[in-house]
Design a protein around this motif. Structure first.
Motif, PDB file in Angstrom:
ATOM      1  N   TYR A  55       0.827  -1.199   0.000  1.00  0.00           N
ATOM      2  CA  TYR A  55       0.000   0.000   0.000  1.00  0.00           C
ATOM      3  C   TYR A  55       0.869   1.261   0.000  1.00  0.00           C
ATOM      4  O   TYR A  55       1.973   1.260   0.556  1.00  0.00           O
ATOM      5  N   THR A  56       0.348   2.312  -0.615  1.00  0.00           N
ATOM      6  CA  THR A  56       0.968   3.639  -0.558  1.00  0.00           C
ATOM      7  C   THR A  56       0.279   4.451   0.528  1.00  0.00           C
ATOM      8  O   THR A  56      -0.949   4.470   0.601  1.00  0.00           O
ATOM      9  N   GLN A  93      -3.984   0.596  -2.224  1.00  0.00           N
ATOM     10  CA  GLN A  93      -3.297  -0.586  -2.747  1.00  0.00           C
ATOM     11  C   GLN A  93      -2.531  -0.226  -4.016  1.00  0.00           C
ATOM     12  O   GLN A  93      -3.035   0.472  -4.896  1.00  0.00           O
ATOM     13  N   ASN A  94      -1.305  -0.698  -4.086  1.00  0.00           N
ATOM     14  CA  ASN A  94      -0.423  -0.331  -5.204  1.00  0.00           C
ATOM     15  C   ASN A  94      -0.891  -0.876  -6.547  1.00  0.00           C
ATOM     16  O   ASN A  94      -0.479  -0.378  -7.598  1.00  0.00           O
TER      17      ASN A  94
END
Length: 333
Positions: free
Chosen positions: A39-40, A60-61
């Motif tokens: 995640y970012t 979520q990336n």
């Protein structure tokens, strides 16, 4: 954070976005240490080392996304917005403490909502939807006036904070998306004195482009056929000429498919949109202060300016269209 990571791991479905209010982050170092694999992390926190406040969004990336903006009002109220490209959707998280000035917060909140074409906003607003008082009524009116609706079910059984003696709905989810199904679940939590809000959104399918079939004549082939016919046959009767022409037209008539694109207002531009947003803000300010002549005057001036900009843009757009059709009458429709 360890409990949160465990919770995510136990959920069988993919959790796309995680939003947290009252993170109590006090520094960049603390924020950078709060990580969830895959995640970012976007965050906004108080800068005076006071306890409390702060908001975070974990995305979520796998999702294509980007940060839009953040806002901190008087080092108390916090806003963060991100954009999910696949859904053309803005996601926001808000924290408003009890100590925040109500009118000032609603003015800033209005400004945030007006910027969003398609959005879902979560937050701890500290307005109890189970109580009808002046501040809560003003908040609900602000949400409605900006084209949003609150997704919470206003019922004590669906409270977001519960003690031995009280039940309150302080955490809300609002959206301006119409004709879409949302499944909102309130879950008891031991990680916080507030309950968890889990929102599932139906997949938003973009409207398919309409296709229509039509017939058209391939004139290049038609002329070629008629030219060859004129060189090989001598036609003395009108009926024979008509028959040959109709046969050639039938032979070179083809079926084509075209896509009907939705109509576009090409005269609309960024400057007009921004002017309209400013007019709306001034209208809201004037409405809130009916005795303020200055606010009323600013609103009327901006309303006149918006009308003038729209008219000028439309005139220029249609004049250009007609100029492009000079000597080409068939293009004027």
């Amino acid at each position: 954070m360890d409990e949160l990571r465990c919770l995510i791991h136990t959920i069988p479905h993919k959790v796309h976005v995680i939003l947290i209010t009252e993170t109590w982050i006090k520094s960049e170092a603390e924020a950078e240490n709060l990580k969830i694999p895959g995640y970012t992390h976007y965050y906004n926190y108080r800068c005076d080392n006071r306890r409390g406040g702060g908001v975070s969004i974990f995305v979520q990336n796998d999702l294509k996304h980007h940060y839009i903006e953040e806002l901190c009002v008087n080092n108390e109220s916090h806003f963060i917005w991100i954009h999910l490209e696949k859904l053309s959707l803005d996601i926001g998280v808000v924290y408003k403490p009890n100590t925040a000035n109500n009118q000032e917060f609603l003015e800033n909140y209005t400004q945030q909502l007006l910027k969003r074409k398609r959005a879902i906003v979560f937050g701890d607003f500290n307005y109890d939807l189970l109580i009808r008082n002046q501040s809560t009524t003003a908040y609900q009116q602000t949400v409605r006036e900006n084209g949003y609706r609150i997704l919470n079910k206003i019922d004590p059984n669906y409270c977001t904070r519960e003690t031995a003696n009280t039940r309150t709905i302080l955490d809300h989810v609002s959206t301006n998306i119409l004709n879409n199904s949302f499944h909102l679940v309130i879950v008891d939590s031991v990680m916080s004195d507030h309950k968890e809000l889990i929102l599932e959104v139906d997949r938003i399918i973009s409207e398919k482009l309409r296709k229509v079939k039509y017939t058209a004549v391939d004139y290049n082939q038609l002329f070629k056929t008629m030219e060859e016919l004129s060189q090989t046959e001598i036609i003395n009767e009108y009926e024979d000429l008509e028959k040959n022409i109709l046969e050639a037209v039938r032979k070179h008539t083809v079926t084509k498919t075209k896509i009907l694109n939705p109509p576009k207002c090409d005269w609309i531009n960024k400057e007009i949109i921004e002017s309209i947003q400013r007019r709306n803000l001034l209208a809201y300010k004037s409405l809130r202060s009916p005795n303020d002549e200055t606010a009323r005057s600013e609103y009327l001036h901006q309303r006149k300016l918006v009308r003038a900009k729209i008219q000028t843009a439309k005139n220029n757009y249609y004049q250009k269209l007609f100029m492009n059709c000079v000597g080409k009458s068939l293009k004027i429709k």
